[in-house]
Design an enzyme around this catalytic site. Structure first.
Site, PDB file in Angstrom:
ATOM      1  N   SER A 276       3.019  -8.056  20.934  1.00 31.52           N
ATOM      2  CA  SER A 276       2.044  -7.171  19.770  1.00 31.52           C
ATOM      3  C   SER A 276       3.529  -6.213  21.655  1.00 31.52           C
ATOM      4  CB  SER A 276       0.911  -7.476  20.840  1.00 31.52           C
ATOM      5  OG  SER A 276       0.633  -5.793  21.347  1.00 31.52           O
ATOM      6  N   LYS A 282      -1.237 -11.047  23.349  1.00 36.56           N
ATOM      7  CA  LYS A 282      -1.257 -11.319  22.154  1.00 36.56           C
ATOM      8  C   LYS A 282      -0.169 -12.830  21.232  1.00 36.56           C
ATOM      9  CE  LYS A 282      -3.857 -10.122  18.976  1.00 36.56           C
ATOM     10  NZ  LYS A 282      -2.917  -8.556  17.462  1.00 36.56           N
ATOM     11  N   ASN A 284       0.405 -13.642  16.829  1.00 42.27           N
ATOM     12  CA  ASN A 284       0.805 -12.955  16.058  1.00 42.27           C
ATOM     13  C   ASN A 284       1.007 -14.435  15.067  1.00 42.27           C
ATOM     14  OD1 ASN A 284      -1.164 -10.536  16.222  1.00 42.27           O
ATOM     15  ND2 ASN A 284       0.480  -9.532  16.535  1.00 42.27           N
ATOM     16  N   ARG A 315      19.852  -4.335 -28.349  1.00 49.01           N
ATOM     17  CA  ARG A 315      19.961  -4.498 -27.259  1.00 49.01           C
ATOM     18  C   ARG A 315      19.391  -3.152 -26.877  1.00 49.01           C
ATOM     19  NH1 ARG A 315      25.590  -3.808 -26.347  1.00 49.01           N
ATOM     20  NH2 ARG A 315      25.742  -3.029 -23.957  1.00 49.01           N
TER      21      ARG A 315
END
Lengths: 454, 454, 454, 454
Positions: A276, A282, A284, A315
Site C-alpha cells: 500500500s 498491507k 493486497n 457490408r
C-alpha cells in the site's frame, strides 16, 4: 489513453504485440502478399508484380501515424494501407504497383488480417490455458486431503477438501478448452469476397484465387464470404468472455480466502508486491484485482460485439467498426487474466492450519447436516431437520459446541451411540465423493490433453 | 409487468410454457421424483416412499402463488417447493414424506430442473431453425437469378443476386445449428452435489444415486457438480444471443429493403397486419420490429449471464439468482424472433422489378468497378481507378449515364471496343461467383441436415 | 415465464401493479380520455363524444388476452387498444366512437401512458428511498462509536466506526435522490405529436390540444414531440441503475460482514427466513442475494435502453419496442431491492463485540499506519514506512503482537515513549474524521430532506 | 492495441491528451503537489518540503514505461508514482522526500487525478456541444420550409420539414447539456480520505488539509470521502452514453437519408473522403460510421461502470480497476463522435429536390392521413379510415395516384369539393405545428445558452 499506464497491469504484452498497430497492419499485409502470389500463380497478374508486392508487405516500412490520420477520412485502415503499399511498390516497380490489392476490397484485407491475428492470439491463449490447468492439477494433488469449509451463500456449509475446490476450477477450464477449439474451427477461415461478396472483379477466377490464398495462408475457405455476417467474430468474443467469467470466479474464490478474517490462502508474495502507499502491513491481492476487473469489463465488450452483429446488407455501417477494438481488448483481458492467475494458482500460499481452524470455528455447526442425516433414517428427514435446527439455535444462543447440545438431547441419545455421534462430528468423515470428484476432474483433464495432442 | 401485454408480440407461447411457473416447478419436481426413484432402487429409501413422492410430483397440485410468496423468505424456489411437496406426500403417506429431497440441496433441484427446461427449449429452437433454414433455401431457389443492388456502407456497390443475400443468411444459420448442438452437449447434464457439492449426505452412495438419476432423466453425468461454475448456463445464453444477432441482421436487411424508397421486398401482408392507428396507407414491418427489438435486448441479457458467472465458493450469492430470468428471456426472444422470421422469409413479397429498377437507378455507377477492372489490365489498377472515379464524378455532376461519359472518353475508346464496354455495363455479367456461392451454401446446408439426422 | 415464481423475490408488488397489463393499458386510456376531453373543450369534437369516450376508458372493461394477441399483428399495443375502445364506445354511442383517438398516433398513447406510469413509479421509489435513508441515519446514530475494521482490497486496513460505513451509504443515497428528482423533471412530460410529430391532423389546433391534455393530466409540455428521441426514457433507466449499483454495494458490504468468519452483522432473522433445504444450521443473507442479483441485472437492462436510443427518423423500428420491458424491469428491480434493503438496514443485527474482536485479530497490524505516522515526523515518511513494514513482517512471521515487536525496536524506543506507543496502538484514538464525516452526512441528508419538502 | 491505427478514426486527439499516460500521471501529480502545499500551509510539513515536492510534480520527468511495469506488482498507478516522485524529490532535497504523499492513500491521488481529468474532459465536450448545437440551429434556419417525407417504422408517413427533423436533434442536445452540467456538479469534487476514508493519518487536521487542497485545486469538497461509492464516476459515464445515444440517432438519420435510393443528404465531401479501395463511384458516410460505432460501444462501457459500482467495504477490489479504461473510452468516444458530427451537420449537403421527389414518390399515399382527417368530421374516424385505407389499396394495386382514386369516389365527391381535395393533397398544407416546434426548439436552445453563460 490511460491504457499507456495500465496496459501491462490488465493485459498481456505478447497479446498486445499481436494486436498493436504494426501487428494489425502486418495482418492486412499478409493478406495482400498472399493475394498477389495467388493471382500470379493463376496467371492473373505478372509474377514480377507479385514479387514486388510481396517484398513491400512489411509493416516496418509503413508510416503508421500517417495511416492512422488517413483512416479518419477513409473510414477504415485498409484504404490508406493500400495507398501506402502502392507507393512503396511503385518506388521499386511502377508496373507492379498497378496490381496491388487486385480485385479485393478493404474488408477482405482487414478481416483476413484479423483472422490471422486471431489465430496467433488463440495460440497465446491456449499456451496460457495449458499452464493454468497444470497449476490447478498440481494444486489438487498437493491438497487432496486438506480440509476446508465449503461455503454456500457466503456462509459455512459443510467441510470439503481444497482439492475439490480446485477440481471445480480445472473442470471448467477444460470445458473452455473445448469451446476455444470449436470457436477456432469456425473463425479461422479466409475472408475474400471483393466489393460486394461476389468476387465479380475476378470474373470466373474468383474462387480459384480464394483457394490459392487459402492454401498460402493455411486458412480454410469459408462456404462464402461473410462480410456482414459477424457471428464468427462475435463467437470468438463470447468464448473469451466465458473463459474470463471462470477466471473471475477463481479470483473471487482466492480473494475471499485471502480476507484477513479468513486467511486460508495468499497470493504468492514478492518484494513490493501488493503493498500500500500508506499502510505498511498491507498485502493486497493484486492478481485477483486485475482478474476481477477483467470479469467486470468482458461482459460489456461482448454486448458490443453482439450488438454489432446487426449489420446492413452486404457490408455494414458502424457495426463492423465497433468490433475493431472490442475483440482485441477481450483477447488482451483474457491473456492478461491468465498471466495473473497462472503464477497465482501455481504459487498459492495455502494455510491448511487456518483452514482447519475455520472448519472448527462454528463449534460443530458445519456438521449440522451430517447429524441430520444420521438421525433422518430414524426420524424421517423433516423431523430430524427440525431437531437439529433447534439444537443449532441453542448452540448459537448459548455459545456451546453443537456436539454438546446434541449429546445432551435425550431423543438423540436413544437413537445414536456416543461413538456414532463422534463420528458424525468428524469433518474428515463427511467428505462424500470429494476424492472421487477430484479423480474424475483429473481424468477429464488428461483425456482432454490427449485429445488436444492428436 | 408489461410482459402481459407484449409477451406474445416478442416471445413464443410454446417457449413460455416451458419456462412459466408450472414449467419451472415441474422441472424441479421431475428431479425430486427421479431422486426418490433412484434412491429407492439403491435401497436408500423405501420403495413405497419413492412411489408416494413420485405420485405427488405434479405441478398442478401445487399452490404456486404461495410458493412465490415463500420464495421471498427462502431466497430460492426449491425450499418452498420441498415444503409443499412434503405436505402433499404426507397427506398420503406420513412415512414417505420423511424421504422427500433425501440428501439433495435446493440448487440440485433448481439446476436440474432448468437443464430439463433447456432440453425442451432447445428442441423448440431447433424445430424453428429447421423451418427458417428451409424457408431461406426455398427463397434462394426462387431467386437464383433475381438481380439486386449489393449495398455496402448503406450505399449501392455492385449488382448481386437476391439468392446470394439469402445464401449469406442460410450459411450463418447453419453455423448457429452447429453451435446450438455443441452447447447442448455441454449443458445437458445432471446437477447433483448436495449441500456443498460433495454428496456427503449420501455417504458412499452419492455417485451411484447420481448415476441412477442420470439414467432415469436421460441426462448425462457431469464430471462433478457445477453449482458455482456457470459456464454451461452462460454459454447457452451466448449461443442464443449469437443466433439472435443473425436474426437481427436478417430483419435489418428486410426492413431496409422494405423502405418506401427502396420497395424491393415486403413482409407478407395480412388483414390488420402492420397498419397504423392514424395513417390509412401504412404497412409497417411488424415482424422486423419484433426481431430487431430482440437483437437490442439480447446483448444486455448476455452481459447479465456473464457477469453472474463470478460466483462465490461452493454456491454463489446473487449471481445464481440473476440467471433465473435472464436465460428464459433469451430463449423466449430467440424463439419469438424465429416465429416472426419463419413466415416472413417464407412469404416474403419480393419485387424483382423494383430491384432491377434500383440497379438501374444510378445510371451505371453501380458498375464503376466493372469498368475499372476492364481497364485495369491495360492501365494498371490505380490509373484505371482514377479514370473511372473522374468519369463517375462527371456523370453525377452532369446527371448523365456513366456509360455515356465512359463512351466519350478517348483514352477508353483506344482500349475497349463499344461491345466490350456494353458488356461491362451489363449487371447480369458482373455477378462473379454469386451462383457458386449459392450452391455452396445449399450444399453446406444439406450436409448439416444429414449430420443432424444421424 | 419464471417471473411467475420469482417475481416477488426480486421485485415489488406495488411496482408490478403500476406496470402490469392493466396498469399499462390504463396509462394509455388515461391519455385517450384526456385527449377527448381536451378536444371537446376546444370544440374539435362533440362534448357528448368526449363523455362517451372518457366513460369507456377503464382497463377493467378490456379483453387483455385479446389485446395481447392482436398486438402481434399490430406491432404495438395502442392499435388494438384503440380498436377495443372504439367498440366499447360504439356500444353506448355510435357517433362518439367516431372520435376515439382523434388526431393522435399510437405512440402518443403508449408514450404518454408510460410517462404516467413512470410518475407513479417514481413516487414508489421515492417513498422507499425515504425509508432507507431514515434506516441508515438511525443506524449511524446507534453506532456512532462502534469500532470496526475498515477494509480495503478485502484486507483489514485501519479502524473505522460502523457509523462511518453507514454514512457512506447515506451520502450516496442522498445523491441518488437528487438524480431521481432531476430525471423526473425531464421525463415527466406529455407525448403528443400525431403520426409524424407535426400534429398536422389537428390543423392549427394541435398545440392547443396538447396544452389542454397537459393541464388535464398535470404533465408539463415538452418543447416538441420526442417520438424518436428517447434520452428521457434511457435517462430514467440509467438513474435507476445508478441507484441499484449503490444498493448492490450496500448488500455486498452486508454480505461480507455476515460471513461466518467475520460475523459482524446479520440480516434480521425471521422464522423460515434464510434457511437451507439441507443444512439445519444455515442462515443465508436472502435480502442481499436479491439485491446483488438486481445489481447484476441492471447494467444489461441499461445497455438495452442505451442501444435502443439509435432510432430511425420520426419514429423508430425495434428500438422503441426494446424499451417496453427493459424500463419496467429496472423499476421493479429498484423497488424490489429497496424493499429488501429497508428492513435489512433497519433491523440489521450488529455484533459490536465481534467487530471489536476482528479489530484485534491481527494483533496490532491494523494500526501499522498509525505507528508509521507516529514515526514519520521523526524519520521521514519512507524510512518510517520501511521500519514499520519490517516490524509487521516480523510480527506476522513470529506470530507476535506488533506492539511487542515495535516496543522491542531500539530505534523506536529512542523516538517514542511507551505511553506514546500505547496511544498509537489504541484503535479508538485512530479514527480521524470519522465523527465529523458522520455528522456531515447527517447534515447533508437533513438539508436534502428540507429541499424535498419544499 | 489496434487503438494505434484507429484511435483517430473513433476518438478525439484533444481528449486523448487528457487521458493518455502523461495526462493521467499529471492528474495524480497535481494532487500530490496541492497536498504538499496544503500541508505546508497548515504547518504539517516544512514549507521547503512542499516547494521541493511541487517542483518535481511534472509528468515529463517521470519514467512512464517503468511506472507501467511497476503498476503490475502494485495493482495501481499511484504506488509507483509515489515511489518515482519520492526519488525525484530526494535527488534535490532528501528531507523533502520524506514528506511526499504525506497522510494520503493511493486512491486519493488516483481519484482526484481522474476528477481533474474529468473537469478538463467535460470542458472539451462542452465546447463541441456548443458547435454542434450551433450547426443544428443553422441547419434549421436554412431549411425552415424544406419539405421532407416524415418516416415512421422506416416507412413514409407524412410530410414534415427538414427543419423539424433537426429541431428534434437540437432539442435533445439541449437536454444533454443540462445533464452534463448536473453530472459535473456532482463529480467535480475532491477525493481525500486516507487509507480507509477517515484521514486518521492526519489526526485532527485531516479536514483542514482537505479544505486547503480543495481551495488550491478549485475542486469543491464532498460530504465525505467516496472511495468505494462510485456513483459519481458511473453517472459521468451514463451521461456521456446518453449523449452518444443521441449522436448515434442523428448519424442513423443522416446515413438513412444518404442511401443511394433516398439521396436526400450527403455528408460533406472532400478529396479522398469516403472512397472505396475497389469501387471508384463510392462515397461512404464515414462520419456516420464512426458515430454509429460509438453508439454500439458506449452501452457496453456503461454496463462495465455500473457493474463496477458494487465495490467492497472501504475500498474495492477489481471494480475500481475496471473504471480506469472504461471512463476515458467513453469520453474519447463522445468527443470523437462530436468531432465527426459537427462538420457533418454544419456542412451537410441537403438535396431539397430529392426530398420533394421522395415526398411525391408514393403518388399521394403520404397524404392518406390528411384525406382521412378531411373526411373524418363527416364520416367519423373509423369510417373515414376505412374508406381511405381501401382507396390506398386500390391506388397501390393499380399503380394510380391516390388523388385520382379518391377523386373518383362517389361518397367523397358528395362530401368534399375538388378544391378541398386538392388542398388536402398539398403536402405543404399538411405540416401542422412544424414551424411552431422549430421555433420552440430554437427558443429553448437560446434560453439554455443564456443559462450557461451566467
Amino acid at each position: 489513453m490511460a491504457q499507456g499506464l495500465v496496459g501491462l497491469l490488465f493485459g498481456c504484452p505478447a497479446m498486445q504485440s499481436v494486436f498493436d498497430a504494426p501487428g494489425t497492419l502486418q495482418g492486412m499485409l499478409d493478406f495482400e502478399s498472399a493475394l498477389a502470389r495467388a493471382e500470379s500463380r493463376l496467371g492473373l497478374i505478372p509474377e514480377s508484380a507479385a514479387r514486388g508486392i510481396s517484398q513491400s508487405c512489411k509493416a516496418e516500412w509503413f508510416d503508421i501515424p500517417a495511416l492512422a490520420r488517413d483512416a479518419v477520412q477513409a473510414g477504415n485502415t485498409a484504404i490508406p494501407m493500400v495507398r501506402q503499399l502502392t507507393r512503396l511498390v511503385a518506388a521499386q516497380d511502377a508496373t507492379a504497383s498497378g496490381y496491388v490489392h487486385w480485385g479485393a476490397t478493404s474488408q477482405d484485407a482487414q478481416d483476413t488480417g484479423v483472422v490471422l491475428q486471431i489465430r496467433a492470439a488463440l495460440d497465446l491463449v491456449d499456451a496460457r490455458m495449458d499452464r493454468l490447468c497444470e497449476a490447478a492439477a498440481d494444486l489438487m494433488q498437493r491438497h487432496r486431503t486438506t480440509l476446508l469449509a465449503g461455503r454456500t451463500w457466503m456462509q459455512q456449509a459443510l467441510p470439503i477438501t481444497f482439492a475439490l475446490k480446485a477440481a471445480g476450477w480445472l473442470d471448467a477450464l477444460v470445458r473452455h478448452r473445448e469451446r476455444l477449439a470449436e470457436a477456432r474451427r469456425r473463425v479461422q477461415v479466409l475472408q475474400f469476397g471483393g466489393a460486394a461478396g461476389t468476387l465479380a472483379s475476378l470474373g470466373e477466377r474468383g474462387w480459384d484465387v480464394a483457394a490459392a490464398i487459402s492454401a498460402d495462408l493455411e486458412l480454410p475457405l469459408p462456404t462464402l464470404p461473410w462480410h456482414s455476417h459477424r457471428d464468427r467474430i462475435a463467437e470468438t468474443g463470447t468464448t473469451l468472455a466465458l473463459l474470463i467469467g471462470t477466471l473471475g470466479k477463481i479470483a473471487r474464490d482466492i480473494s475471499l480466502l485471502m480476507q484477513t478474517e479468513v486467511g486460508e490462502a495468499l497470493e504468492p508474495g514478492a518484494p513490493g508486491r501488493g503493498g500500500s502507499s500508506s499502510m505498511p502491513h498491507k498485502r493486497n491481492p493484486v492478481a485477483c484485482a486485475a482478474v476481477l476487473a477483467a470479469a467486470v469489463r468482458a461482459p460489456g465488450l461482448v454486448a458490443t460485439l453482439l450488438t454489432a452483429m446487426v449489420q446492413e446488407h452486404e457490408r455494414g455501417l458502424g457495426g463492423w467498426h465497433a468490433e475493431w477494438t472490442a475483440l482485441p481488448e477481450l483477447f488482451d483481458l483474457a491473456a492478461g487474466a491468465l498471466d495473473h492467475l497462472c503464477p497465482t494458482v501455481a504459487g498459492l500460499e495455502v494455510n491448511a492450519e487456518r483452514m482447519q481452524a475455520n472448519v472448527d470455528l462454528t463449534q460443530g455447526l458445519i456438521l449440522a447436516e451430517a447429524i441430520k442425516m444420521g438421525l433422518a433414517p430414524k426420524l424421517g428427514g423433516p423431523t430430524a431437520f427440525g431437531l437439529v435446527e433447534q439444537a443449532c439455535a441453542v448452540a448459537v444462543k448459548e455459545n456451546r459446541p453443537l456436539r454438546e447440545v446434541i449429546g445432551a438431547n435425550a431423543q438423540v441419545a436413544g437413537l445414536l451411540s456416543s461413538q456414532e455421534i463422534d463420528r458424525l462430528f468428524d469433518p474428515a468423515q463427511y467428505l462424500g465423493m470429494s476424492q472421487v470428484f477430484v479423480d474424475r476432474a483429473l481424468s477429464g483433464y488428461k483425456a482432454n490433453q490427449k485429445l488436444r495432442q492428436r
